[in-house]
Each structure stands twice: as structure tokens, then as C-alpha cells.
Design a protein around this motif. Structure first.
Motif, PDB file in Angstrom:
ATOM      1  N   MET A  21       0.829  -1.202   0.000  1.00 22.82           N
ATOM      2  CA  MET A  21       0.000   0.000   0.000  1.00 22.82           C
ATOM      3  C   MET A  21       0.869   1.260   0.000  1.00 22.82           C
ATOM      4  O   MET A  21       0.580   2.216  -0.707  1.00 22.82           O
ATOM      5  CB  MET A  21      -0.936  -0.002   1.203  1.00 22.82           C
ATOM      6  N   ILE A  22       1.935   1.248   0.768  1.00 20.04           N
ATOM      7  CA  ILE A  22       2.836   2.406   0.816  1.00 20.04           C
ATOM      8  C   ILE A  22       3.507   2.609  -0.530  1.00 20.04           C
ATOM      9  O   ILE A  22       3.565   3.728  -1.049  1.00 20.04           O
ATOM     10  CB  ILE A  22       3.877   2.239   1.949  1.00 20.04           C
ATOM     11  N   ILE A  23       4.004   1.545  -1.119  1.00 22.13           N
ATOM     12  CA  ILE A  23       4.651   1.640  -2.428  1.00 22.13           C
ATOM     13  C   ILE A  23       3.644   2.073  -3.477  1.00 22.13           C
ATOM     14  O   ILE A  23       3.934   2.905  -4.334  1.00 22.13           O
ATOM     15  CB  ILE A  23       5.324   0.303  -2.806  1.00 22.13           C
ATOM     16  N   GLY A  24       2.443   1.546  -3.416  1.00 24.12           N
ATOM     17  CA  GLY A  24       1.396   1.918  -4.368  1.00 24.12           C
ATOM     18  C   GLY A  24       1.064   3.393  -4.299  1.00 24.12           C
ATOM     19  O   GLY A  24       0.916   4.058  -5.321  1.00 24.12           O
ATOM     20  N   LYS A  25       0.986   3.951  -3.092  1.00 22.31           N
ATOM     21  CA  LYS A  25       0.708   5.374  -2.944  1.00 22.31           C
ATOM     22  C   LYS A  25       1.853   6.217  -3.492  1.00 22.31           C
ATOM     23  O   LYS A  25       1.633   7.250  -4.087  1.00 22.31           O
ATOM     24  CB  LYS A  25       0.449   5.729  -1.480  1.00 22.31           C
ATOM     25  N   SER A  26       3.080   5.774  -3.273  1.00 23.51           N
ATOM     26  CA  SER A  26       4.202   6.554  -3.794  1.00 23.51           C
ATOM     27  C   SER A  26       4.257   6.489  -5.307  1.00 23.51           C
ATOM     28  O   SER A  26       4.689   7.428  -5.959  1.00 23.51           O
ATOM     29  CB  SER A  26       5.527   6.080  -3.190  1.00 23.51           C
ATOM     30  N   LEU A  27       3.802   5.400  -5.904  1.00 26.75           N
ATOM     31  CA  LEU A  27       3.761   5.313  -7.356  1.00 26.75           C
ATOM     32  C   LEU A  27       2.681   6.224  -7.929  1.00 26.75           C
ATOM     33  O   LEU A  27       2.798   6.698  -9.050  1.00 26.75           O
ATOM     34  CB  LEU A  27       3.517   3.865  -7.812  1.00 26.75           C
ATOM     35  N   LEU A  28       1.641   6.488  -7.170  1.00 27.34           N
ATOM     36  CA  LEU A  28       0.575   7.367  -7.623  1.00 27.34           C
ATOM     37  C   LEU A  28       0.932   8.836  -7.435  1.00 27.34           C
ATOM     38  O   LEU A  28       0.167   9.707  -7.818  1.00 27.34           O
ATOM     39  CB  LEU A  28      -0.716   7.051  -6.864  1.00 27.34           C
ATOM     40  N   LYS A  29       2.087   9.105  -6.849  1.00 23.47           N
ATOM     41  CA  LYS A  29       2.512  10.470  -6.598  1.00 23.47           C
ATOM     42  C   LYS A  29       2.497  11.285  -7.888  1.00 23.47           C
ATOM     43  O   LYS A  29       2.029  12.406  -7.916  1.00 23.47           O
ATOM     44  CB  LYS A  29       3.914  10.456  -5.980  1.00 23.47           C
ATOM     45  N   TYR A  30       3.006  10.721  -8.945  1.00 21.35           N
ATOM     46  CA  TYR A  30       3.011  11.382 -10.236  1.00 21.35           C
ATOM     47  C   TYR A  30       2.335  10.474 -11.252  1.00 21.35           C
ATOM     48  O   TYR A  30       2.542   9.274 -11.249  1.00 21.35           O
ATOM     49  CB  TYR A  30       4.432  11.602 -10.752  1.00 21.35           C
ATOM     50  N   LYS A  31       1.555  11.082 -12.086  1.00 23.60           N
ATOM     51  CA  LYS A  31       1.067  10.389 -13.265  1.00 23.60           C
ATOM     52  C   LYS A  31       1.718  11.129 -14.410  1.00 23.60           C
ATOM     53  O   LYS A  31       1.256  12.208 -14.799  1.00 23.60           O
ATOM     54  CB  LYS A  31      -0.457  10.426 -13.346  1.00 23.60           C
ATOM     55  N   GLU A  32       2.825  10.607 -14.888  1.00 23.25           N
ATOM     56  CA  GLU A  32       3.623  11.270 -15.913  1.00 23.25           C
ATOM     57  C   GLU A  32       2.742  11.748 -17.058  1.00 23.25           C
ATOM     58  O   GLU A  32       1.959  10.998 -17.616  1.00 23.25           O
ATOM     59  CB  GLU A  32       4.698  10.316 -16.445  1.00 23.25           C
ATOM     60  N   GLY A  33       2.849  13.027 -17.361  1.00 24.54           N
ATOM     61  CA  GLY A  33       2.118  13.611 -18.470  1.00 24.54           C
ATOM     62  C   GLY A  33       0.724  14.089 -18.124  1.00 24.54           C
ATOM     63  O   GLY A  33       0.112  14.819 -18.886  1.00 24.54           O
ATOM     64  N   GLU A  34       0.191  13.706 -16.969  1.00 24.66           N
ATOM     65  CA  GLU A  34      -1.168  14.113 -16.591  1.00 24.66           C
ATOM     66  C   GLU A  34      -1.104  15.271 -15.602  1.00 24.66           C
ATOM     67  O   GLU A  34      -0.625  15.124 -14.485  1.00 24.66           O
ATOM     68  CB  GLU A  34      -1.919  12.939 -15.955  1.00 24.66           C
ATOM     69  N   PRO A  35      -1.584  16.448 -15.998  1.00 28.68           N
ATOM     70  CA  PRO A  35      -1.527  17.594 -15.094  1.00 28.68           C
ATOM     71  C   PRO A  35      -2.453  17.419 -13.904  1.00 28.68           C
ATOM     72  O   PRO A  35      -3.432  16.676 -13.962  1.00 28.68           O
ATOM     73  CB  PRO A  35      -1.989  18.760 -15.978  1.00 28.68           C
ATOM     74  N   ASP A  36      -2.110  18.110 -12.821  1.00 28.79           N
ATOM     75  CA  ASP A  36      -2.910  18.032 -11.616  1.00 28.79           C
ATOM     76  C   ASP A  36      -2.830  19.345 -10.855  1.00 28.79           C
ATOM     77  O   ASP A  36      -1.810  20.029 -10.889  1.00 28.79           O
ATOM     78  CB  ASP A  36      -2.425  16.884 -10.731  1.00 28.79           C
ATOM     79  N   VAL A  37      -3.895  19.694 -10.179  1.00 26.31           N
ATOM     80  CA  VAL A  37      -3.913  20.878  -9.318  1.00 26.31           C
ATOM     81  C   VAL A  37      -3.429  20.448  -7.938  1.00 26.31           C
ATOM     82  O   VAL A  37      -3.927  19.475  -7.380  1.00 26.31           O
ATOM     83  CB  VAL A  37      -5.334  21.475  -9.223  1.00 26.31           C
ATOM     84  N   PHE A  77      -9.566  16.819 -11.996  1.00 26.63           N
ATOM     85  CA  PHE A  77      -8.212  16.772 -11.468  1.00 26.63           C
ATOM     86  C   PHE A  77      -8.115  15.659 -10.433  1.00 26.63           C
ATOM     87  O   PHE A  77      -9.087  15.339  -9.757  1.00 26.63           O
ATOM     88  CB  PHE A  77      -7.812  18.119 -10.851  1.00 26.63           C
ATOM     89  N   HIS A  78      -6.942  15.088 -10.302  1.00 26.47           N
ATOM     90  CA  HIS A  78      -6.733  13.942  -9.417  1.00 26.47           C
ATOM     91  C   HIS A  78      -6.765  14.342  -7.936  1.00 26.47           C
ATOM     92  O   HIS A  78      -7.440  13.712  -7.135  1.00 26.47           O
ATOM     93  CB  HIS A  78      -5.403  13.269  -9.767  1.00 26.47           C
ATOM     94  N   SER A  79      -6.067  15.409  -7.586  1.00 29.71           N
ATOM     95  CA  SER A  79      -5.874  15.749  -6.174  1.00 29.71           C
ATOM     96  C   SER A  79      -6.968  16.608  -5.574  1.00 29.71           C
ATOM     97  O   SER A  79      -7.188  16.574  -4.370  1.00 29.71           O
ATOM     98  CB  SER A  79      -4.535  16.474  -5.983  1.00 29.71           C
ATOM     99  N   ILE A  80      -7.629  17.419  -6.383  1.00 27.96           N
ATOM    100  CA  ILE A  80      -8.602  18.377  -5.854  1.00 27.96           C
ATOM    101  C   ILE A  80      -9.908  18.257  -6.630  1.00 27.96           C
ATOM    102  O   ILE A  80      -9.904  18.178  -7.852  1.00 27.96           O
ATOM    103  CB  ILE A  80      -8.068  19.827  -5.953  1.00 27.96           C
ATOM    104  N   LYS A  81     -10.997  18.280  -5.898  1.00 28.54           N
ATOM    105  CA  LYS A  81     -12.333  18.360  -6.494  1.00 28.54           C
ATOM    106  C   LYS A  81     -12.939  19.678  -6.042  1.00 28.54           C
ATOM    107  O   LYS A  81     -12.928  20.002  -4.858  1.00 28.54           O
ATOM    108  CB  LYS A  81     -13.232  17.187  -6.070  1.00 28.54           C
ATOM    109  N   PHE A  82     -13.450  20.455  -6.980  1.00 25.84           N
ATOM    110  CA  PHE A  82     -13.973  21.774  -6.673  1.00 25.84           C
ATOM    111  C   PHE A  82     -15.449  21.711  -6.327  1.00 25.84           C
ATOM    112  O   PHE A  82     -16.216  21.000  -6.962  1.00 25.84           O
ATOM    113  CB  PHE A  82     -13.765  22.716  -7.865  1.00 25.84           C
ATOM    114  N   SER A  83     -15.833  22.493  -5.345  1.00 23.57           N
ATOM    115  CA  SER A  83     -17.238  22.614  -4.979  1.00 23.57           C
ATOM    116  C   SER A  83     -17.886  23.618  -5.931  1.00 23.57           C
ATOM    117  O   SER A  83     -17.317  24.670  -6.225  1.00 23.57           O
ATOM    118  CB  SER A  83     -17.370  23.120  -3.543  1.00 23.57           C
ATOM    119  N   THR A  84     -19.063  23.288  -6.400  1.00 23.50           N
ATOM    120  CA  THR A  84     -19.797  24.210  -7.269  1.00 23.50           C
ATOM    121  C   THR A  84     -21.042  24.733  -6.552  1.00 23.50           C
ATOM    122  O   THR A  84     -21.967  25.207  -7.204  1.00 23.50           O
ATOM    123  CB  THR A  84     -20.177  23.520  -8.587  1.00 23.50           C
ATOM    124  N   ASP A  85     -21.054  24.655  -5.238  1.00 23.72           N
ATOM    125  CA  ASP A  85     -22.204  25.126  -4.453  1.00 23.72           C
ATOM    126  C   ASP A  85     -22.533  26.595  -4.725  1.00 23.72           C
ATOM    127  O   ASP A  85     -23.685  26.986  -4.716  1.00 23.72           O
ATOM    128  CB  ASP A  85     -21.957  24.947  -2.958  1.00 23.72           C
TER     129      ASP A  85
END
Length: 142
Positions: A21-37, A77-85
Motif C-alpha cells: 500500500m505504501i509503495i502503491g501510494k508513492s507510485l501514484l505520486k506522479y502520473k507522468e504527463g497528466e496535469p494536476d492541481v 483533477f486527481h488531487s482536488i475536487k472543486f465545490s460548485t455550491d
């Protein structure tokens, strides 16, 4: 003796799962080529985003800016979801970095702005995109 062996096997399995699980999370740190906020703040409905491109360079800055706008509109975006309230952004400023580590150095690779043609109107980026102008690194893009 058998109980000790079973306990050791059980502990080894649990340990393996935790390490995986720890290694899996560190691999998800970057998704090469996919921008993120990785950061955002808003004042009223004006959004300011810190974006990581997760790539060395951007060959077509306009296409990249439009990709980011599409991702914002789709809230994908992977890391942040925006509220549209309270509705969608009335303006959008993005500072783009190649990698997350570059944020500490202040080495941005581009600045993107979506500004309304007329201020004071009740336009938003999702429903009134034709009422906005794109600026990349301070230059208006037609």
C-alpha cells in the motif's frame, strides 16, 4: 510450534500488504504527463490554481491551457475536487510548474489566465466560455 509458524506467516502477509500500500501510494505520486492541481485559493468566485504539469516541457501551450480548462470544467483533477455550491469561477488564473518540486524553487513554466471580456457581468467559465479571453504568459490568445 505450529502456532508460531502460523503467526509468523500471518504477520508476514500483513506486513507485505502494508508495504504494498505504501509503495502503491508513492507510485501514484506522479502520473507522468497528466496535469494536476496541487493548490487553490479563491476570492469571491475568482479561482487561483497551482498546477503541476508532470512533464518536462509543454510543446503547445495553448492546447495545454485548453486541456486544463476542460479538466476544470469536468472537475477531473486527481488531487482536488472543486465545490460548485456557489457556482463556477468567474475568472481563472493558473500558475503551472513542470514538477511538484519546482514549486519550492518558484520555477513556473507558464501562467494561464481566463478573463471575462466584461467585468461585473454574471458570467462563469463553464456556461459562458465565449465571453472569456485566454492569456498565456501575459499574451492574449485569439
Amino acid at each position: 510450534m505450529k502456532k508460531n509458524n502460523i503467526t509468523l506467516v500471518f504477520v508476514a502477509i500483513v506486513f507485505s500488504i502494508i508495504v504494498g500500500m505504501i509503495i502503491g501510494k508513492s507510485l501514484l505520486k506522479y502520473k507522468e504527463g497528466e496535469p494536476d492541481v496541487v493548490g487553490s485559493f479563491s476570492m469571491n468566485r475568482d479561482e487561483n490554481l497551482t498546477v503541476v504539469a508532470n512533464r518536462k516541457n509543454i510543446s503547445d501551450k495553448e492546447a495545454f491551457a485548453r486541456l486544463l480548462l476542460k479538466m476544470y470544467k469536468e472537475n477531473s483533477f486527481h488531487s482536488i475536487k472543486f465545490s460548485t455550491d456557489h457556482g463556477y469561477a468567474t475568472s481563472l488564473d493558473m500558475t503551472v510548474y513542470s514538477w511538484k518540486e519546482d514549486i519550492e524553487n518558484g520555477k513556473s513554466i507558464m501562467q494561464i489566465e481566463f478573463r471575462p471580456i466584461e467585468y461585473g457581468k454574471d458570467y462563469d467559465i463553464v456556461h459562458n466560455l465565449d465571453k472569456y479571453v485566454l492569456f498565456i504568459d501575459g499574451t492574449e490568445i485569439k
